[in-house]
Design a protein around this motif. Structure first.
Motif, PDB file in Angstrom:
ATOM      1  N   LYS A   6     -48.711 -12.151  48.717  1.00  0.00           N
ATOM      2  CA  LYS A   6     -48.560 -10.727  48.366  1.00  0.00           C
ATOM      3  C   LYS A   6     -47.157 -10.219  48.646  1.00  0.00           C
ATOM      4  O   LYS A   6     -46.522  -9.624  47.786  1.00  0.00           O
ATOM      5  CB  LYS A   6     -49.545  -9.843  49.177  1.00  0.00           C
ATOM      6  CG  LYS A   6     -50.989 -10.053  48.855  1.00  0.00           C
ATOM      7  CD  LYS A   6     -51.862  -9.025  49.566  1.00  0.00           C
ATOM      8  CE  LYS A   6     -51.727  -9.005  51.071  1.00  0.00           C
ATOM      9  NZ  LYS A   6     -52.222 -10.209  51.752  1.00  0.00           N
ATOM     10  N   THR A  38     -47.396  -2.983  54.395  1.00  0.00           N
ATOM     11  CA  THR A  38     -48.274  -2.225  55.297  1.00  0.00           C
ATOM     12  C   THR A  38     -48.879  -3.114  56.382  1.00  0.00           C
ATOM     13  O   THR A  38     -49.218  -2.638  57.451  1.00  0.00           O
ATOM     14  CB  THR A  38     -49.391  -1.484  54.532  1.00  0.00           C
ATOM     15  OG1 THR A  38     -50.245  -2.447  53.909  1.00  0.00           O
ATOM     16  CG2 THR A  38     -48.831  -0.543  53.487  1.00  0.00           C
ATOM     17  N   GLY A  39     -48.984  -4.419  56.104  1.00  0.00           N
ATOM     18  CA  GLY A  39     -49.477  -5.343  57.130  1.00  0.00           C
ATOM     19  C   GLY A  39     -48.551  -5.325  58.342  1.00  0.00           C
ATOM     20  O   GLY A  39     -48.999  -5.403  59.491  1.00  0.00           O
ATOM     21  N   TYR A  90     -49.516  -2.525  60.689  1.00  0.00           N
ATOM     22  CA  TYR A  90     -50.665  -2.833  61.575  1.00  0.00           C
ATOM     23  C   TYR A  90     -50.259  -3.854  62.640  1.00  0.00           C
ATOM     24  O   TYR A  90     -50.715  -3.797  63.775  1.00  0.00           O
ATOM     25  CB  TYR A  90     -51.855  -3.327  60.746  1.00  0.00           C
ATOM     26  CG  TYR A  90     -52.476  -2.213  59.938  1.00  0.00           C
ATOM     27  CD1 TYR A  90     -53.395  -1.338  60.514  1.00  0.00           C
ATOM     28  CD2 TYR A  90     -52.104  -1.982  58.620  1.00  0.00           C
ATOM     29  CE1 TYR A  90     -53.937  -0.281  59.787  1.00  0.00           C
ATOM     30  CE2 TYR A  90     -52.633  -0.933  57.884  1.00  0.00           C
ATOM     31  CZ  TYR A  90     -53.548  -0.093  58.477  1.00  0.00           C
ATOM     32  OH  TYR A  90     -54.075   0.959  57.766  1.00  0.00           O
ATOM     33  N   ARG A  99     -44.844 -11.594  63.618  1.00  0.00           N
ATOM     34  CA  ARG A  99     -45.387 -12.694  62.800  1.00  0.00           C
ATOM     35  C   ARG A  99     -45.944 -13.812  63.674  1.00  0.00           C
ATOM     36  O   ARG A  99     -46.445 -14.805  63.174  1.00  0.00           O
ATOM     37  CB  ARG A  99     -44.310 -13.293  61.880  1.00  0.00           C
ATOM     38  CG  ARG A  99     -43.520 -12.276  61.096  1.00  0.00           C
ATOM     39  CD  ARG A  99     -44.248 -11.744  59.902  1.00  0.00           C
ATOM     40  NE  ARG A  99     -43.608 -10.525  59.425  1.00  0.00           N
ATOM     41  CZ  ARG A  99     -44.160  -9.664  58.587  1.00  0.00           C
ATOM     42  NH1 ARG A  99     -45.375  -9.865  58.139  1.00  0.00           N
ATOM     43  NH2 ARG A  99     -43.523  -8.586  58.200  1.00  0.00           N
ATOM     44  N   SER A 129     -56.404  -8.066  63.239  1.00  0.00           N
ATOM     45  CA  SER A 129     -57.578  -7.562  62.509  1.00  0.00           C
ATOM     46  C   SER A 129     -58.448  -6.682  63.400  1.00  0.00           C
ATOM     47  O   SER A 129     -59.073  -5.742  62.927  1.00  0.00           O
ATOM     48  CB  SER A 129     -58.387  -8.709  61.915  1.00  0.00           C
ATOM     49  OG  SER A 129     -57.796  -9.108  60.702  1.00  0.00           O
ATOM     50  N   SER A 182     -56.841  -3.397  63.367  1.00  0.00           N
ATOM     51  CA  SER A 182     -56.925  -2.749  62.048  1.00  0.00           C
ATOM     52  C   SER A 182     -58.289  -2.126  61.756  1.00  0.00           C
ATOM     53  O   SER A 182     -58.406  -1.367  60.806  1.00  0.00           O
ATOM     54  CB  SER A 182     -56.625  -3.751  60.934  1.00  0.00           C
ATOM     55  OG  SER A 182     -55.457  -4.427  61.200  1.00  0.00           O
ATOM     56  N   ARG A 192     -56.208   3.332  61.528  1.00  0.00           N
ATOM     57  CA  ARG A 192     -56.174   3.353  60.060  1.00  0.00           C
ATOM     58  C   ARG A 192     -55.742   4.725  59.548  1.00  0.00           C
ATOM     59  O   ARG A 192     -54.921   4.826  58.657  1.00  0.00           O
ATOM     60  CB  ARG A 192     -57.536   3.009  59.447  1.00  0.00           C
ATOM     61  CG  ARG A 192     -58.020   1.609  59.733  1.00  0.00           C
ATOM     62  CD  ARG A 192     -58.845   1.060  58.588  1.00  0.00           C
ATOM     63  NE  ARG A 192     -58.002   0.722  57.451  1.00  0.00           N
ATOM     64  CZ  ARG A 192     -57.251  -0.384  57.393  1.00  0.00           C
ATOM     65  NH1 ARG A 192     -57.239  -1.255  58.370  1.00  0.00           N
ATOM     66  NH2 ARG A 192     -56.499  -0.609  56.336  1.00  0.00           N
ATOM     67  N   GLY A 223     -50.965  -4.750  50.858  1.00  0.00           N
ATOM     68  CA  GLY A 223     -51.875  -4.598  51.999  1.00  0.00           C
ATOM     69  C   GLY A 223     -53.285  -5.010  51.659  1.00  0.00           C
ATOM     70  O   GLY A 223     -53.503  -6.010  50.953  1.00  0.00           O
ATOM     71  N   ASP A 264     -55.882  -2.194  51.428  1.00  0.00           N
ATOM     72  CA  ASP A 264     -56.626  -1.011  50.963  1.00  0.00           C
ATOM     73  C   ASP A 264     -55.725  -0.071  50.166  1.00  0.00           C
ATOM     74  O   ASP A 264     -55.997   1.118  50.082  1.00  0.00           O
ATOM     75  CB  ASP A 264     -57.187  -0.253  52.181  1.00  0.00           C
ATOM     76  CG  ASP A 264     -56.082   0.201  53.133  1.00  0.00           C
ATOM     77  OD1 ASP A 264     -54.959  -0.323  53.035  1.00  0.00           O
ATOM     78  OD2 ASP A 264     -56.351   1.090  53.960  1.00  0.00           O
ATOM     79  N   ILE A 265     -54.647  -0.592  49.618  1.00  0.00           N
ATOM     80  CA  ILE A 265     -53.682   0.293  48.948  1.00  0.00           C
ATOM     81  C   ILE A 265     -54.295   0.868  47.659  1.00  0.00           C
ATOM     82  O   ILE A 265     -54.264   2.075  47.443  1.00  0.00           O
ATOM     83  CB  ILE A 265     -52.338  -0.435  48.646  1.00  0.00           C
ATOM     84  CG1 ILE A 265     -51.821  -1.163  49.888  1.00  0.00           C
ATOM     85  CG2 ILE A 265     -51.295   0.562  48.096  1.00  0.00           C
ATOM     86  CD1 ILE A 265     -51.647  -0.331  51.117  1.00  0.00           C
ATOM     87  N   ASP A 273     -61.527  -8.210  57.808  1.00  0.00           N
ATOM     88  CA  ASP A 273     -60.907  -7.262  56.866  1.00  0.00           C
ATOM     89  C   ASP A 273     -61.891  -6.829  55.776  1.00  0.00           C
ATOM     90  O   ASP A 273     -61.872  -5.686  55.336  1.00  0.00           O
ATOM     91  CB  ASP A 273     -59.662  -7.882  56.186  1.00  0.00           C
ATOM     92  CG  ASP A 273     -58.533  -8.168  57.173  1.00  0.00           C
ATOM     93  OD1 ASP A 273     -58.601  -7.684  58.317  1.00  0.00           O
ATOM     94  OD2 ASP A 273     -57.590  -8.903  56.804  1.00  0.00           O
TER      95      ASP A 273
HETATM   96  O1   DC Z   1     -50.554  -8.679  55.348  1.00  0.00           O
HETATM   97  P1   DC Z   1     -50.652  -9.188  56.809  1.00  0.00           P
HETATM   98  O2   DC Z   1     -51.322 -10.527  56.921  1.00  0.00           O
HETATM   99  O3   DC Z   1     -49.349  -9.136  57.520  1.00  0.00           O
HETATM  100  O4   DC Z   1     -51.625  -8.124  57.519  1.00  0.00           O
HETATM  101  C1   DC Z   1     -51.984  -8.245  58.859  1.00  0.00           C
HETATM  102  C2   DC Z   1     -53.330  -7.596  59.112  1.00  0.00           C
HETATM  103  O5   DC Z   1     -53.229  -6.184  58.954  1.00  0.00           O
HETATM  104  C3   DC Z   1     -54.473  -8.034  58.194  1.00  0.00           C
HETATM  105  O6   DC Z   1     -55.214  -9.107  58.744  1.00  0.00           O
HETATM  106  C4   DC Z   1     -55.319  -6.807  58.071  1.00  0.00           C
HETATM  107  C5   DC Z   1     -54.431  -5.668  58.414  1.00  0.00           C
HETATM  108  N1   DC Z   1     -54.099  -4.815  57.268  1.00  0.00           N
HETATM  109  C6   DC Z   1     -54.983  -3.819  56.938  1.00  0.00           C
HETATM  110  O7   DC Z   1     -56.046  -3.708  57.545  1.00  0.00           O
HETATM  111  N2   DC Z   1     -54.676  -2.946  55.947  1.00  0.00           N
HETATM  112  C7   DC Z   1     -53.525  -3.059  55.264  1.00  0.00           C
HETATM  113  N3   DC Z   1     -53.241  -2.183  54.301  1.00  0.00           N
HETATM  114  C8   DC Z   1     -52.621  -4.104  55.583  1.00  0.00           C
HETATM  115  C9   DC Z   1     -52.941  -4.979  56.581  1.00  0.00           C
END
Ligand code: DC
Length: 234
Positions: A16, A34-35, A38, A92, A101, A104, A110, A130, A132-133, A185
């Motif tokens: 993504k 957005t990840g 979080y 990371r 998670s 999140s 949220r 992300g 939930d965009i 998630d």
């Molecule tokens: O995209 P990522 O793997 O870096 O995201 C890390 C965590 O953040 C993912 O396991 C769930 C959470 N997340 C979320 O709940 N909502 C988002 N819009 C983006 C990420």
């Protein structure tokens, strides 16, 4: 031409952010990971021993968290900053991935992140990736993509990414982390990961990055052309 919002959602590690970054660069749009937001909250909670189950502690912590993005010209990348410090590499690491998670799913977290993301995209002209965009943050996004790939491919890609950052992590550990995050998630009550009805499905299991980028850019171009035509007709 009027700018639009491009929402890229999907499972962990299916490309993504790489795709979103390249699409944003191609269009001259801002890219918002957005990840990373979080992950930055998770890092703050871990560093400050914030209990994941204490709403008062969580609210106080959120009041003290400032998340911003800045371009690092030397490293040629966009980095996420937590209270003024770049945490791009730290967030990371596996100890953050293993907890993110859980953080999140917290409703207060949220709500705070979604409000900030909506503010960041209020002038449109953004590519946001992300979970939930397209469903919660920008349900009115003009282009929505839902990305997926088989878990073995995703685990191998994540292992390569970590290796490039000199982190040696066992493939099975990565796979378990991805499967656990996918499950949490997609089953949480507050804005779970799901494909929006109007999102295009993109399975990247057998695709190269440039093919993924082309897929998204084609959808964007079609949307922009449709909009121009309807503006001319009205
Ligand atoms: O995209 P990522 O793997 O870096 O995201 C890390 C965590 O953040 C993912 O396991 C769930 C959470 N997340 C979320 O709940 N909502 C988002 N819009 C983006 C990420």
């Amino acid at each position: 031409m009027k700018k639009i919002v491009i929402a890229i959602d999907g499972y962990s590690s299916c490309g993504k952010s790489t795709t979103a970054k390249l699409v944003a660069a191609e269009l001259g749009y801002a890219y918002i990971d957005t990840g990373a937001m979080y992950r930055a909250v998770t890092l703050y909670f871990l560093q400050n021993h914030v209990s994941f189950t204490n709403p008062k502690e969580i609210r106080e912590a959120l009041d003290n968290i400032d998340i911003t993005f800045h371009y690092n010209a030397k490293a040629k990348r966009n980095e996420v900053f937590l209270n003024g410090l770049s945490v791009e590499d730290e967030i990371r690491k596996m100890y953050v991935s293993n907890q993110v998670s859980e953080v999140s799913v917290i409703v207060e977290v949220r709500r705070a992140m979604v409000a900030q993301q909506q503010k960041m995209g209020r002038r449109r002209g953004v590519v946001m990736d992300g979970r939930d965009i397209g469903t919660a943050v920008f349900p009115d996004a003009e282009v929505k993509i839902f990305m997926t790939a088989d878990v073995d491919t995703r685990a191998k890609r994540r292992q390569q990414e970590l290796l490039a950052k000199k982190q040696l992590v066992n493939l099975e550990e990565i796979k378990q982390n991805l499967e656990k995050r996918d499950l949490i998630d997609s089953t949480r009550t507050e804005s779970p990961l799901r494909r929006a009805e109007d999102a295009f499905l993109l399975d990247t299991s057998h695709m190269a990055i440039d093919e993924q980028v082309e897929f998204v850019l084609n959808k964007v171009t079609s949307k922009l052309i449709d909009r121009e035509i309807s503006v001319q007709q009205s």
